[in-house]
Motif scaffolding. Structure first.
Motif, PDB file in Angstrom:
ATOM      1  N   ASP A  50      46.447  39.554  38.173  1.00 14.12           N
ATOM      2  CA  ASP A  50      46.348  40.435  39.327  1.00 14.12           C
ATOM      3  C   ASP A  50      44.886  40.819  39.543  1.00 14.12           C
ATOM      4  OD1 ASP A  50      46.646  43.764  38.431  1.00 14.12           O
ATOM      5  OD2 ASP A  50      46.899  42.169  36.971  1.00 14.12           O
ATOM      6  N   ALA A  51      44.583  41.251  40.746  1.00 14.46           N
ATOM      7  CA  ALA A  51      43.203  41.534  41.137  1.00 14.46           C
ATOM      8  C   ALA A  51      43.164  42.795  41.978  1.00 14.46           C
ATOM      9  CB  ALA A  51      42.636  40.371  41.949  1.00 14.46           C
ATOM     10  N   HIS A  52      42.057  43.517  41.875  1.00 19.50           N
ATOM     11  CA  HIS A  52      41.789  44.601  42.833  1.00 19.50           C
ATOM     12  C   HIS A  52      41.075  43.921  43.995  1.00 19.50           C
ATOM     13  CE1 HIS A  52      40.242  48.989  43.496  1.00 19.50           C
ATOM     14  NE2 HIS A  52      41.021  48.551  44.459  1.00 19.50           N
ATOM     15  N   PRO A  55      37.409  44.893  46.137  1.00 20.45           N
ATOM     16  CA  PRO A  55      36.211  44.776  45.290  1.00 20.45           C
ATOM     17  C   PRO A  55      36.055  43.377  44.694  1.00 20.45           C
ATOM     18  CG  PRO A  55      37.441  46.756  44.712  1.00 20.45           C
ATOM     19  CD  PRO A  55      38.291  45.968  45.671  1.00 20.45           C
ATOM     20  N   LEU A 115      32.033  35.138  37.214  1.00 31.79           N
ATOM     21  CA  LEU A 115      33.390  35.517  37.625  1.00 31.79           C
ATOM     22  C   LEU A 115      34.126  36.176  36.455  1.00 31.79           C
ATOM     23  CD1 LEU A 115      35.972  33.504  39.668  1.00 31.79           C
ATOM     24  CD2 LEU A 115      36.606  34.460  37.455  1.00 31.79           C
ATOM     25  N   LYS A 116      34.087  35.529  35.301  1.00 32.18           N
ATOM     26  CA  LYS A 116      34.841  36.050  34.162  1.00 32.18           C
ATOM     27  C   LYS A 116      34.344  37.430  33.736  1.00 32.18           C
ATOM     28  CE  LYS A 116      36.162  33.242  30.818  1.00 32.18           C
ATOM     29  NZ  LYS A 116      37.608  33.058  30.976  1.00 32.18           N
ATOM     30  N   THR A 118      32.519  39.742  35.622  1.00 33.93           N
ATOM     31  CA  THR A 118      32.258  40.828  36.586  1.00 33.93           C
ATOM     32  C   THR A 118      33.261  40.974  37.719  1.00 33.93           C
ATOM     33  OG1 THR A 118      30.840  39.502  38.077  1.00 33.93           O
ATOM     34  CG2 THR A 118      29.763  40.510  36.159  1.00 33.93           C
ATOM     35  N   VAL A 119      34.244  40.095  37.823  1.00 31.25           N
ATOM     36  CA  VAL A 119      35.177  40.200  38.955  1.00 31.25           C
ATOM     37  C   VAL A 119      36.467  40.890  38.474  1.00 31.25           C
ATOM     38  CG1 VAL A 119      36.498  38.944  40.697  1.00 31.25           C
ATOM     39  CG2 VAL A 119      34.213  38.162  40.053  1.00 31.25           C
ATOM     40  N   PRO A 120      36.914  41.933  39.199  1.00 31.75           N
ATOM     41  CA  PRO A 120      38.095  42.673  38.753  1.00 31.75           C
ATOM     42  C   PRO A 120      39.397  41.889  38.924  1.00 31.75           C
ATOM     43  CG  PRO A 120      37.250  43.617  40.798  1.00 31.75           C
ATOM     44  CD  PRO A 120      36.265  42.568  40.369  1.00 31.75           C
ATOM     45  N   ILE A 121      39.605  41.019  37.942  1.00 32.87           N
ATOM     46  CA  ILE A 121      40.826  40.211  37.839  1.00 32.87           C
ATOM     47  C   ILE A 121      41.311  40.350  36.401  1.00 32.87           C
ATOM     48  CG2 ILE A 121      41.793  37.863  37.913  1.00 32.87           C
ATOM     49  CD1 ILE A 121      39.586  37.148  39.935  1.00 32.87           C
ATOM     50  N   TRP A 122      42.628  40.443  36.236  1.00 34.90           N
ATOM     51  CA  TRP A 122      43.205  40.616  34.896  1.00 34.90           C
ATOM     52  C   TRP A 122      44.354  39.645  34.714  1.00 34.90           C
ATOM     53  CZ3 TRP A 122      41.947  44.351  38.371  1.00 34.90           C
ATOM     54  CH2 TRP A 122      40.947  45.253  38.002  1.00 34.90           C
TER      55      TRP A 122
ATOM     56  N   PHE B  11      45.602  48.489  36.820  1.00 43.14           N
ATOM     57  CA  PHE B  11      45.564  47.024  36.778  1.00 43.14           C
ATOM     58  C   PHE B  11      45.628  46.524  35.338  1.00 43.14           C
ATOM     59  CE2 PHE B  11      43.337  48.160  40.694  1.00 43.14           C
ATOM     60  CZ  PHE B  11      43.998  47.349  41.603  1.00 43.14           C
ATOM     61  N   GLY B  12      46.109  45.295  35.197  1.00 37.46           N
ATOM     62  CA  GLY B  12      46.073  44.581  33.921  1.00 37.46           C
ATOM     63  C   GLY B  12      46.673  45.386  32.784  1.00 37.46           C
ATOM     64  N   GLY B  61      36.769  51.887  46.292  1.00 34.36           N
ATOM     65  CA  GLY B  61      36.127  50.565  46.247  1.00 34.36           C
ATOM     66  C   GLY B  61      34.749  50.542  45.634  1.00 34.36           C
ATOM     67  N   HIS B  80      39.837  50.246  36.001  1.00 36.59           N
ATOM     68  CA  HIS B  80      39.491  48.844  35.766  1.00 36.59           C
ATOM     69  C   HIS B  80      39.294  48.602  34.278  1.00 36.59           C
ATOM     70  CE1 HIS B  80      37.818  47.341  39.906  1.00 36.59           C
ATOM     71  NE2 HIS B  80      39.002  47.909  40.016  1.00 36.59           N
ATOM     72  N   TYR B  83      37.571  43.021  32.327  1.00 37.41           N
ATOM     73  CA  TYR B  83      38.083  41.964  33.195  1.00 37.41           C
ATOM     74  C   TYR B  83      38.545  40.756  32.396  1.00 37.41           C
ATOM     75  CZ  TYR B  83      35.756  44.911  36.599  1.00 37.41           C
ATOM     76  OH  TYR B  83      35.367  45.984  37.358  1.00 37.41           O
ATOM     77  N   GLY B  84      39.503  40.018  32.977  1.00 33.75           N
ATOM     78  CA  GLY B  84      40.101  38.900  32.239  1.00 33.75           C
ATOM     79  C   GLY B  84      40.405  37.708  33.121  1.00 33.75           C
ATOM     80  N   GLY B  85      39.587  37.523  34.167  1.00 34.72           N
ATOM     81  CA  GLY B  85      39.831  36.365  35.025  1.00 34.72           C
ATOM     82  C   GLY B  85      39.418  35.070  34.345  1.00 34.72           C
TER      83      GLY B  85
END
Lengths: 134, 86
Positions: A50-52, A55, A115-116, A118-122, B11-12, B61, B80, B83-85
């Motif tokens: 999931d992502a915010h 942002p 990306l890994k 600094t981008v708000p993805i989990w 999140f996450g 934001g 937040h 992060y884990g992308g």
């Protein structure tokens, strides 16, 4: 589209098409796939990302701009999947097209590492047992 | 200004620990400091504690550099975790 957050499958062929351009002799594409990592709750069977969104998109665009400026990347793709992904599916594609290979490799490396970090993805793991782990 | 609500987005790992994607937080007309809302989250969802310690915080934001920032009615406040992308 250069940056993308999508719940639809990602395609390396689509990325290669987006990276076409006259005089762009170096194209580097990184694709990340879901691994069946072992663990106490059983092997990973799927990941949920999931992502915010707002942002995250802003940050993806900023990374893209820096890659263009710093590495002379003329074409960039920075795509991330969200939602539920099964083992083997592509979660991320980071690619750059430059006049030469050294800058293309450097740009693609920069794109995925930024990306890994600094981008708000989990991601949350779904295991074959009942376990979940973020 | 009347009292109102701040929407807290999780999140996450924060989502997993709290068992929900968002929380509506009642705040007085003058708002609350972000650190007060974080303390309230910690009290309401004890499993969130370790995640809150390692998280960054985002108001409407924008990343917060300090948790003394006031959250006012209508604001969106996001937790937040690392992060884990990818």
């Amino acid at each position: 589209m250069t940056v993308r957050l999508t719940d639809r499958p990602l395609s390396v062929a689509d990325a290669m098409r987006a990276l076409e351009g006259r005089g762009l002799g170096g194209v580097a594409v990184f694709a990340g796939r879901v691994r069946p990592d072992p663990g106490p709750g059983g092997p990973v069977s799927a990941l949920h990302y999931d992502a915010h969104r707002a942002p995250a998109l802003r940050r993806l665009r900023a990374i893209e701009r820096t890659a263009r400026r710093r590495f002379d990347a003329r074409r960039v793709v920075l795509w991330h999947r969200v939602g539920r992904l099964r083992v083997g599916e592509i979660s991320v594609i980071a690619g750059a097209a430059c006049p030469h290979r050294a800058s293309a490799f450097a740009a693609a490396r920069y794109l995925i590492e930024e990306l890994k970090a600094t981008v708000p993805i989990w991601k949350t793991e779904r295991r074959r047992g009942s376990g979940r782990r973020a | 200004m009347p009292e109102g609500r701040v929407t807290v987005l999780l999140f996450g790992p924060a989502r997993e620990a709290a068992g929900r994607t968002s929380v509506v937080w009642e705040v007085p007309a003058g708002g609350l400091r972000a650190e007060e809302v974080v303390a309230g989250l910690r009290a309401r969802y004890p499993r969130l504690g370790p995640t809150l310690d390692s998280s960054r915080y985002v108001r409407n934001g924008r990343y917060l550099s300090t948790l003394t920032t006031r959250l006012r009615p209508g604001d969106e406040f996001a937790v937040h975790p690392p992060y884990g992308g990818g």
